[in-house]
Design a protein around this motif. Structure first.
Motif, short mmCIF file in Angstrom:
data_model
loop_
_atom_site.label_atom_id
_atom_site.label_comp_id
_atom_site.label_asym_id
_atom_site.label_seq_id
_atom_site.Cartn_x
_atom_site.Cartn_y
_atom_site.Cartn_z
N GLY A 182 0.82 -1.20 0.00
CA GLY A 182 0.00 0.00 0.00
C GLY A 182 0.86 1.25 0.00
O GLY A 182 1.92 1.29 0.62
N GLU A 183 0.42 2.29 -0.72
CA GLU A 183 1.13 3.57 -0.76
C GLU A 183 0.11 4.70 -0.66
O GLU A 183 -1.07 4.53 -0.99
CB GLU A 183 1.95 3.69 -2.05
CG GLU A 183 3.02 2.61 -2.21
CD GLU A 183 3.81 2.75 -3.49
OE1 GLU A 183 4.24 3.89 -3.79
OE2 GLU A 183 3.99 1.73 -4.19
N SER A 184 0.58 5.85 -0.22
CA SER A 184 -0.33 6.98 -0.02
C SER A 184 -0.84 7.51 -1.36
O SER A 184 -0.16 7.41 -2.39
CB SER A 184 0.39 8.10 0.73
OG SER A 184 1.45 8.62 -0.06
N THR A 185 -2.02 8.09 -1.34
CA THR A 185 -2.61 8.65 -2.56
C THR A 185 -3.03 10.11 -2.39
O THR A 185 -3.58 10.70 -3.32
CB THR A 185 -3.84 7.83 -2.98
OG1 THR A 185 -4.78 7.80 -1.90
CG2 THR A 185 -3.44 6.40 -3.34
N SER A 186 -2.78 10.68 -1.22
CA SER A 186 -3.13 12.09 -1.00
C SER A 186 -2.21 12.66 0.06
O SER A 186 -1.58 11.93 0.82
CB SER A 186 -4.60 12.22 -0.57
OG SER A 186 -4.81 11.55 0.67
N GLY A 187 -2.13 13.99 0.10
CA GLY A 187 -1.30 14.66 1.08
C GLY A 187 -0.17 15.45 0.43
O GLY A 187 0.06 15.38 -0.78
N GLU A 188 0.54 16.20 1.26
CA GLU A 188 1.65 17.02 0.78
C GLU A 188 2.85 16.15 0.42
O GLU A 188 3.12 15.13 1.07
CB GLU A 188 2.05 18.03 1.85
CG GLU A 188 0.98 19.08 2.15
CD GLU A 188 0.72 19.97 0.95
OE1 GLU A 188 1.70 20.28 0.23
OE2 GLU A 188 -0.45 20.36 0.74
N VAL A 189 3.58 16.57 -0.60
CA VAL A 189 4.77 15.86 -1.04
C VAL A 189 5.99 16.41 -0.33
O VAL A 189 6.17 17.63 -0.24
CB VAL A 189 4.94 15.99 -2.57
CG1 VAL A 189 6.26 15.38 -3.02
CG2 VAL A 189 3.78 15.33 -3.29
N ILE A 190 6.84 15.52 0.21
CA ILE A 190 8.07 15.97 0.86
C ILE A 190 9.04 16.46 -0.20
O ILE A 190 8.91 16.15 -1.39
CB ILE A 190 8.71 14.85 1.70
CG1 ILE A 190 9.16 13.69 0.80
CG2 ILE A 190 7.75 14.35 2.77
CD1 ILE A 190 9.91 12.58 1.54
N SER A 191 10.04 17.21 0.22
CA SER A 191 10.98 17.78 -0.74
C SER A 191 11.94 16.72 -1.27
O SER A 191 12.16 15.68 -0.63
CB SER A 191 11.79 18.90 -0.08
OG SER A 191 12.65 18.36 0.91
N LYS A 192 12.50 16.98 -2.43
CA LYS A 192 13.49 16.09 -3.02
C LYS A 192 14.71 15.97 -2.11
O LYS A 192 15.31 14.89 -1.98
CB LYS A 192 13.89 16.62 -4.39
CG LYS A 192 14.97 15.81 -5.08
CD LYS A 192 15.35 16.46 -6.41
CE LYS A 192 16.56 15.78 -7.04
NZ LYS A 192 16.97 16.45 -8.30
N THR A 193 15.07 17.08 -1.45
CA THR A 193 16.22 17.06 -0.54
C THR A 193 15.98 16.12 0.63
O THR A 193 16.86 15.34 1.01
CB THR A 193 16.50 18.48 -0.02
OG1 THR A 193 16.76 19.35 -1.12
CG2 THR A 193 17.70 18.48 0.93
N LYS A 194 14.78 16.19 1.20
CA LYS A 194 14.46 15.31 2.32
C LYS A 194 14.44 13.85 1.89
O LYS A 194 14.93 12.97 2.60
CB LYS A 194 13.11 15.70 2.92
CG LYS A 194 12.75 14.90 4.17
CD LYS A 194 11.46 15.39 4.80
CE LYS A 194 11.14 14.60 6.06
NZ LYS A 194 9.89 15.08 6.71
#
Length: 441
Positions: free
Chosen positions: A274-286
């Motif tokens: 299972g993986e998330s399908t909604s919400g804020e995306v973390i930064s590429k750096t993180k």
């Protein structure tokens, strides 16, 4: 008086009908027994024929082993395929007890196809005069198992030879299913350890079930995770031909499945269900820091890792709003890449590591050989020298330089540094230390 006579007639009539019915039932029972016995004899006859065919193919395997041992010819095909065809038909003629015994045994009633790899490795090492003590012992052990198998088949045939004459000893004889499955297990284990690692089964110990579970709990950073192994590790016959087992890890909020090397504990593949399908995306750096921390914790410490960002959802399409940060990770040693590369995917919203897989197009193996030493190169030949060696070996042939890499050597059983070229769509290697070309790896 008439009443008594009538009762006597009724009694005699009933007795006569019962007598006739008894004869009918007796004839029916005899017919059923005769038909069943005839069918059973036919099945035993077919079993005898298939045993003879199995003897023939086992003789072919024996011949292939001798050919490989003496390097007299190339090993063509895999003789276990033909043998398994006869074993499959042989199973169809088992009686109920033999079928029951086969179902109770944890191994398969077939030869592991890695016996073809065993023959190929033995032939190659003989061809390059690289036979050592392990190779000799592996050959000796396989020869002993084959001879034991041939003797067992001969004894089975002798026991069943009287079946056409309805000899009682042949009729009541049962095929020793467990012994053959034990032999299949031993031959498969020997084939796998020798062809994959050039070692004997006695030299390679399986990690324990507890060790496997603890390794997975540490990998997924959850000491309370519920780990299920598809096979128990207490017996070697539960490991597939590559030495791997399947696993499932249940963690609150997500489940993972994958495979583990049952000898080294390495996990070359896993994926989240299972993986998330909604919400804020973390930064590429993180996400990059998460990737780095994961490798620092779980990577093999004698290697460094070259990490390349592949983008969002690399080689991934879905009808739901899943977002992944994808990375290519290549183990390196002394600044040179190894023969294998992995793709890691991080859930772009939760930061969880959701999958890992071997990048087949950029790898020539399915796993890192963790128990294999690395041959250091102090003064490698130059790229120009390697190219000149290659051009002398293959004049007027177009070549493409791919780079330098460490790959496992079949002959020395250690990692060796090579120059990699592409010749007519095939990869060819030049040893960076010796300049040797066309050496098998």
């Amino acid at each position: 008086m008439n009443i008594i006579r009538s009762n006597q007639l009724d009694y005699y009539g009933l007795h006569k009908r019962i007598f006739r019915l008894s004869w009918f039932l007796l004839v029916l029972i005899v017919a059923i027994v005769w038909f069943t016995s005839r069918t059973y004899i036919e099945e035993r006859t077919f079993l005898l024929q298939d045993i003879s065919k199995a003897e023939d193919t086992m003789s072919h395997i024996s011949f292939a082993l001798e050919s490989a041992r003496h390097g007299s010819r190339e090993v063509v095909g895999n003789p276990s395929f033909e043998h398994n065809e006869h074993l499959n038909t042989l199973q169809r003629h088992f009686n109920w007890w033999e079928s029951f015994k086969a179902e109770q045994h944890p191994y398969q009633f077939a030869l592991n196809t890695s016996i073809g790899d065993f023959l190929e490795v033995l032939h190659t090492k003989k061809s390059y005069d690289a036979i050592g003590s392990v190779d000799q012992e592996a050959y000796k052990n396989m020869r002993g198992l084959i001879e034991q198998y041939q003797k067992a088949l001969e004894e089975e045939r002798m026991h069943l030879n009287g079946i056409l004459g309805w000899e009682l000893s042949s009729i009541v004889h049962t095929f020793n299913v467990q012994m053959y499955m034990d032999l299949h297990q031993q031959m498969g284990q020997l084939s796998m350890t020798y062809s994959q690692y050039q070692q004997l089964p006695s030299e390679m110990s399986l990690i324990s079930e507890q060790q496997a579970k603890e390794t997975l709990r540490e990998l997924f950073s959850n000491p309370e995770a519920d780990v299920h192994l598809s096979e128990h590790l207490s017996e070697a016959h539960h490991v597939d031909s590559r030495g791997f087992l399947q696993f499932d890890v249940d963690i609150a909020g997500n489940d993972y499945s994958g495979e583990m090397n049952a000898y080294t504990g390495e996990v070359p593949h896993f994926r989240a269900h299972g993986e998330s399908t909604s919400g804020e995306v973390i930064s590429k750096t993180k996400a990059g820091q998460i990737m780095k921390d994961f490798l620092n914790k779980n990577g093999e410490h004698r290697f460094e890792y070259e990490v390349t960002y592949l983008g969002m959802n690399h080689n991934f399409t879905s009808n739901v709003d899943i977002k992944r940060y994808s990375y290519k990770v290549t183990p390196t040693y002394d600044g040179y890449p190894l023969h294998i590369a992995y793709q890691y995917n991080i859930d772009a919203r939760t930061g969880e590591m959701v999958s890992k897989r071997v990048m087949e197009s950029e790898s020539r193996d399915h796993s890192i050989h963790q128990n294999m030493s690395i041959q250091p190169v102090t003064n490698p030949i130059s790229k120009q020298q390697a190219t000149e060696v290659f051009e002398q070996e293959y004049p007027d042939m177009p070549i493409e330089y791919e780079g330098m890499t460490y790959i496992p050597s079949l002959l020395s059983n250690q990692y060796e540094l090579v120059y990699q070229f592409t010749l007519d769509h095939e990869k060819t290697y030049i040893n960076a230390q010796t300049g040797d070309v066309d050496i098998p790896y």
